[in-house]
Design a protein around this motif. Sequence first.
Motif, PDB file in Angstrom:
ATOM      1  N   SER A 231       0.830  -1.203   0.000  1.00 46.24           N
ATOM      2  CA  SER A 231       0.000   0.000   0.000  1.00 46.24           C
ATOM      3  C   SER A 231       0.863   1.251   0.000  1.00 46.24           C
ATOM      4  CB  SER A 231      -0.894   0.043   1.231  1.00 46.24           C
ATOM      5  OG  SER A 231      -1.874  -0.932   1.141  1.00 46.24           O
ATOM      6  N   LEU A 232       1.887   1.215   0.843  1.00 42.55           N
ATOM      7  CA  LEU A 232       2.745   2.392   0.937  1.00 42.55           C
ATOM      8  C   LEU A 232       3.561   2.578  -0.330  1.00 42.55           C
ATOM      9  CD1 LEU A 232       1.907   2.282   3.870  1.00 42.55           C
ATOM     10  CD2 LEU A 232       4.286   2.685   4.539  1.00 42.55           C
TER      11      LEU A 232
ATOM     12  N   GLN B  19       2.041   3.901  -3.702  1.00 44.53           N
ATOM     13  CA  GLN B  19       1.840   5.346  -3.824  1.00 44.53           C
ATOM     14  C   GLN B  19       3.038   6.023  -4.436  1.00 44.53           C
ATOM     15  OE1 GLN B  19       0.433   7.061  -0.216  1.00 44.53           O
ATOM     16  NE2 GLN B  19      -1.081   5.432   0.080  1.00 44.53           N
TER      17      GLN B  19
ATOM     18  N   THR C  46       0.201   6.295   9.003  1.00 43.25           N
ATOM     19  CA  THR C  46      -0.831   7.319   8.871  1.00 43.25           C
ATOM     20  C   THR C  46      -0.460   8.372   7.834  1.00 43.25           C
ATOM     21  OG1 THR C  46       0.235   8.315  10.760  1.00 43.25           O
ATOM     22  CG2 THR C  46      -1.829   7.173  11.150  1.00 43.25           C
TER      23      THR C  46
ATOM     24  N   TYR D 258       0.752   7.853   5.012  1.00 39.36           N
ATOM     25  CA  TYR D 258       0.622   7.380   3.637  1.00 39.36           C
ATOM     26  C   TYR D 258      -0.767   6.898   3.285  1.00 39.36           C
ATOM     27  CZ  TYR D 258       5.610   7.880   3.477  1.00 39.36           C
ATOM     28  OH  TYR D 258       6.861   8.415   3.505  1.00 39.36           O
ATOM     29  N   SER D 259      -1.502   6.473   4.281  1.00 44.35           N
ATOM     30  CA  SER D 259      -2.817   5.952   3.940  1.00 44.35           C
ATOM     31  C   SER D 259      -3.786   6.194   5.075  1.00 44.35           C
ATOM     32  CB  SER D 259      -2.711   4.447   3.649  1.00 44.35           C
ATOM     33  OG  SER D 259      -4.008   3.903   3.603  1.00 44.35           O
ATOM     34  N   GLU D 260      -4.862   6.832   4.745  1.00 42.56           N
ATOM     35  CA  GLU D 260      -5.967   7.066   5.650  1.00 42.56           C
ATOM     36  C   GLU D 260      -6.462   5.753   6.253  1.00 42.56           C
ATOM     37  OE1 GLU D 260      -9.538   9.881   5.927  1.00 42.56           O
ATOM     38  OE2 GLU D 260      -7.483   9.762   6.680  1.00 42.56           O
ATOM     39  N   LYS D 261      -6.545   4.753   5.362  1.00 41.04           N
ATOM     40  CA  LYS D 261      -7.137   3.486   5.767  1.00 41.04           C
ATOM     41  C   LYS D 261      -6.289   2.747   6.805  1.00 41.04           C
ATOM     42  CE  LYS D 261      -9.889   2.578   1.779  1.00 41.04           C
ATOM     43  NZ  LYS D 261     -10.241   1.652   0.702  1.00 41.04           N
TER      44      LYS D 261
ATOM     45  N   ASN E  12     -12.885   1.684   7.350  1.00 39.51           N
ATOM     46  CA  ASN E  12     -11.748   1.852   6.444  1.00 39.51           C
ATOM     47  C   ASN E  12     -10.801   0.672   6.499  1.00 39.51           C
ATOM     48  OD1 ASN E  12     -12.438   4.308   5.457  1.00 39.51           O
ATOM     49  ND2 ASN E  12     -11.114   5.486   6.867  1.00 39.51           N
ATOM     50  N   TYR E  13     -10.461   0.350   7.723  1.00 33.11           N
ATOM     51  CA  TYR E  13      -9.414  -0.656   7.862  1.00 33.11           C
ATOM     52  C   TYR E  13      -9.936  -2.032   7.461  1.00 33.11           C
ATOM     53  CZ  TYR E  13      -5.535  -3.362   9.663  1.00 33.11           C
ATOM     54  OH  TYR E  13      -4.474  -4.206   9.757  1.00 33.11           O
TER      55      TYR E  13
ATOM     56  N   TRP F 122      -9.991  -2.235   3.829  1.00 30.11           N
ATOM     57  CA  TRP F 122      -8.632  -2.399   3.302  1.00 30.11           C
ATOM     58  C   TRP F 122      -8.172  -3.859   3.459  1.00 30.11           C
ATOM     59  CZ3 TRP F 122      -4.079  -4.022   5.475  1.00 30.11           C
ATOM     60  CH2 TRP F 122      -2.914  -3.809   4.699  1.00 30.11           C
TER      61      TRP F 122
END
Lengths: 247, 247, 254, 254, 311
Positions: E132-133, E136, E189, E191-194, E281-282, E285
């Motif tokens: 995920s990170l 981006q 946090t 890098y991703s809201e989720k 969110n989580y 994900w």
Amino acid sequence: MSELVVEQVTKSFGDEQVLADVSFSVKHGEFVSLLGPSGSGKSTLFHLIGGMYRPDAGTFYLDGNDITGERGAISYTPQSPALFPWRTILENVVLGAEIQGKPDYKKARAMLEKAGLAGYEDAYPHQLSGGMRQRVAFVRALLSPQDFICLDEPFSALDEFTRLEMQKWLLNIWEENRQSILFVTHNIEEALYLSDRVIVLSNKPAAIKKEFTLPFERPRDQELLLSEEFLQWKKAIYKELQVVNHA
Amino acid sequence: MSELVVEQVTKSFGDEQVLADVSFSVKHGEFVSLLGPSGSGKSTLFHLIGGMYRPDAGTFYLDGNDITGERGAISYTPQSPALFPWRTILENVVLGAEIQGKPDYKKARAMLEKAGLAGYEDAYPHQLSGGMRQRVAFVRALLSPQDFICLDEPFSALDEFTRLEMQKWLLNIWEENRQSILFVTHNIEEALYLSDRVIVLSNKPAAIKKEFTLPFERPRDQELLLSEEFLQWKKAIYKELQVVNHA
Amino acid sequence: MNKIATKTVSPILVIVALLLIWEASSRLLDVPAWLLPAPTVIVQEGVAGWVNYQHHLLSTIRLSLIGFAIGVTVGLVVAISLHLLPTVKQAFYPLLILSQNIPIIVLAPLLVIWFGFGVMPKLIVITLVCFFPIAVSTLDGFRQTSYELMHYMQMAGASKRQIFTKLELPHALPSFFSGLKIAATYSVMGAVISEWLGANQGIGVYMTLAQSSFRTDRVFVAIFFIMVLCMIFFGIIIALEKLLIKGRVKEEKV
Amino acid sequence: MNKIATKTVSPILVIVALLLIWEASSRLLDVPAWLLPAPTVIVQEGVAGWVNYQHHLLSTIRLSLIGFAIGVTVGLVVAISLHLLPTVKQAFYPLLILSQNIPIIVLAPLLVIWFGFGVMPKLIVITLVCFFPIAVSTLDGFRQTSYELMHYMQMAGASKRQIFTKLELPHALPSFFSGLKIAATYSVMGAVISEWLGANQGIGVYMTLAQSSFRTDRVFVAIFFIMVLCMIFFGIIIALEKLLIKGRVKEEKV
Amino acid sequence: ANDDTTHQEQSLEEVTMVLDWTPNTNHTGLYVAQAEGFFEEEGLDVEITLPGESGASQVVASGKAEFGIGAQEGLTQARTQDIPIVSIAAVIQHNTSGFASPADKGITSPADYAGKTYGGWGAPVEAAVLDSLMQQEGASVEDVNIVNMGNSDFFTAVERDIDFAWIYYGWTGIEAELRDIDLNMQYLTDYSEKLDYYTPVITTNETMIEENPETIEKFLAAVSKGYNYAIDNPEEAADILIEAVPDLDEELVRASQEWLSPKYQDDASQWGIQDEQVWANYSDWMYENDLLDRELDTNGAFTNEFLPEQE
Ligand SMILES: Nc1ncnc2c1ncn2[C@@H]1O[C@H](COP(=O)(O)OP(=O)(O)OP(=O)(O)O)[C@@H](O)[C@H]1O
Ligand SMILES: Nc1ncnc2c1ncn2[C@@H]1O[C@H](COP(=O)(O)OP(=O)(O)OP(=O)(O)O)[C@@H](O)[C@H]1O
Ligand SMILES: [Mg+2]
Ligand SMILES: [Mg+2]
């Protein structure tokens, strides 16, 4: 050559003196028997000669060399057969030879047959009778390569006939090779029949009571046992032992 | 009362038949000896009587009761002493009595003294000589409470004098209590001196070769050994055994 | 006397030598203390922190003693009953082995749920660790009883029970002690592991706390005490062995 | 034949009975599957997940076999050298015991620093677990050699080496097997624990992952395989024992 | 005095609180509540217990312990396995974890992970998070060498083979500061809201919620007070924790407490409050990344209803 000289050997266990100043010798090719009451110290003497433990005082010489406390110089049957339970009879009898070098299986088989143990080569010790085990231990000693043999009551568990056969056989072998033999027995006839000399030990502590040099010619045969001379000797030694036992 | 009847007992180990159809009996208060070549099956017979294993065929009766395969009915000295290494001599000799009930330490001490083992009560078996251990096993059998006693070469490791003393002592005890005794020995004189009857076993497989009922009066003393009659008997049995051995 | 002296001195010398090597290499190679603190550093912390951890120590000692005692008892009972009941032995012997293959992490939640956070689940874990070597060794000891003596006992009409108490049990004593030694060695570690089940005190707890706050020196203080405890246990077992098997020499001489 | 049949049947019966009780109580008492899944649930997952975990299984088998082999070797070597060198034994015996008291969590970072995350530190852990029972049992076996036979060997002039190979070694064989059985039992668990040091595959890894994602059924599948592996190991040892000690009956009859 | 205590014990309700790990600054509020008598004021006698090897969830779920510490990640998985535990308060508002590496490794952003070695514990979630990170920044987790480092701690691991690992800054990061090791840190946090999920959280089981809601209320009231105290008085709170658990490293606790105190409540309206969106969110994900067998019903997973009313 193999000549044993025992010089002023003394041994105690704890407070109990077992051997007191024992001296004698076995010449090359000589057959000497030790007679003495039960518990007098015959086996202990053998252990000392074999180097199992050291005497408190005294020395053993083999062919002039001090062998006190040295092991492996003699071939030996222990009083109880001490067979290895995980070895077959054949493997047991070659053990002494194996330790000293190469075992000769052919000879071993032949010897076992002579000892009346043919067919038991691959049996394990627990499958044999008491007397058979004793014969196995005896064969093991004969197959050991050392020139000096110590036998601790090798025939005590045998019936008269088997014993006689073993004795004859032992004499045969001995006459062929002329090893020196030191022999412990309780049986006066046996001592007389086999030996050149008989040494009588006294009791508690054992000391040399008397030595008899026997005049019988060799080779000997069974007839000897019935001769008058033999009976006379038997009586003489019997008396000597009687004195020892009542001392 | 204790009367043993052995009826047509047969036993093989693997392919080897050891006992073939052996029948005999030991009456109450009788002293019977078994003579036979080494490895013929004497110890095996004892093991069968004692219930160690069952015969392939045949029955044992003690006082009319079938005791085939039943243990604990007889008192017994094994051929090798089988002493318990972690028990002192005193603790060893009372073992048989202990198993059957209450051991009598006072009697045990007295018996040990008689056997020439005074002073060794608290020793351990490995501290004794071969003959001394055998005497311990013998004392253990005498102290066991059963009326029927089986002795497997109890005196084979003893010198002539100790042996004679033990024999005399055994006869004394036996005459006092009149237990029945079945006795294995290799020594013809011993068998003659002690027994009412001598049974000669043949070899491979053992069967009853001959039975001799001895006429000697009791109580017997050492003089008997030197009598002419005794010698005659000795020769007779000797011959019988000779045949057995050469069969 | 002299012999006993050398007997205790030589292992101490070896340990001291090892400590010296450790200390020297720590200093010379500049090993960071958080990885492997030098012995002196550990000793300092051990002395300084005594008041902090002594209650942990006591708690672990108590736990391992009780657990060991139970473990030995269970091991003996298992060995004896399997020995006396051969059919049961056949059927249950595999379970013995299986019992040693249940990972504590699996057992942990179950034990806690069944027995709570008290001392009970911890004792179960220590017992599980200790009983096994004792049971296996003792069983092997029973199995190897002298044939000759067994013959005598049977011929003498000894009951199963007499054969057991007078022959098999004394004969298996050395094997039992073999197992006891192995079990004693494991008992302290067993206690420490059991504390990881969830305890509030004990050397195990102290060690995890030290570990997770990166206090390697304290971890080693904990190990030090685990080892000392274990050596003491082992020493007691050996002393007992000497006492109980003394006088008794090798059997086959007879 | 019949005897062998009952020998294998009766433990299987016991295990089946236990499984039935487990299954029944799971259902009757409504034990939640996340706590203790019923055997049927475990079997289902075991069958369904086979492709997912078979490589884990293989990896653990390999690891424990190699580790066990090394452990046995080290145990034997230690026992033999300590036996043949009595002064060394005196000095180093305590270290043996200490070696069993180093918690893996402490050893882990050191092993990792020294040996990385490869297979080496794992083998060290398994070895550490396995060698000890073997060393202790075998040493005890050496110590109890028959006096009488020893006398014979000494009188016959056997060298230390001959005494060792011809008497002490064969005599200690049953004790060695005692130790081997204990070690075999621990070897698979040792491998699983060693995988917690950091591995990418293995039943230990599979189990921790299952545990942390609350897949209790998978945890039990893992345990099932650990147990099966262990039983197989144990079975092999017993077969070997029979093979090597066959023919040889109790010594004292002689 | 004896009478007094027995009397008190009678009137107090006994409850057990199981931690998720060894005691640390995440738990400060609990220890404060205990030390300052907040629990007692609410009529509770709380025993704080360390967890077994497998953590607290099963014990709490089974009812053997009333309360426990968990994490959103584990709780999500647990609930999808029908394990009846519920989150009742978030201890820290935002995820303080991230990927750390010693500064000299030169890892300053997720793109740098490519070609490096990551040390983890072998869970599938790690690769997913890394991916995920990295995505981006156009990199892919395929290029990262993932190694399982088992029980080894961060500092050991980065000495050998490992370049970066996943840590909680509030503990391991602070330890690095104390050791003067410069870390590069990429917070999830950032890098991703989720991935801004709650860790840790306070949990209880569904039976408690049904049968003893008052106890939960009382418990949370006291715990809230505890955490609020810690927020206001980091130094005193650290002292309390050290006092309660003297075996922890003092220095680390103080430093960690100072760093963490402001993060307990952070931007939330109240300590402990949880947002449905964060849970959804989580779990989304996780589901997207094949980390869950089925989607989580966020409804039952957490609740704010037992948090004290705000004055
Ligand atoms: N290891 C030992 N410890 C203590 N005393 C012992 C030991 N070995 C032997 N003895 C003692 O030494 C004496 C002599 O024993 P030894 O075995 O030499 O007798 P022996 O003459 O061979 O007797 P036997 O004809 O009965 O075999 C005995 O009194 C015995 O008790
Ligand atoms: N357990 C066994 N397994 C196999 N064969 C055996 C076993 N026990 C004894 N035998 C055999 O049975 C035969 C008789 O043995 P036993 O011990 O009864 O002889 P014995 O008459 O007592 O001899 P000895 O006078 O030498 O003691 C021997 O040939 C022996 O090999
Ligand atoms: Mg003798
Ligand atoms: Mg016989």
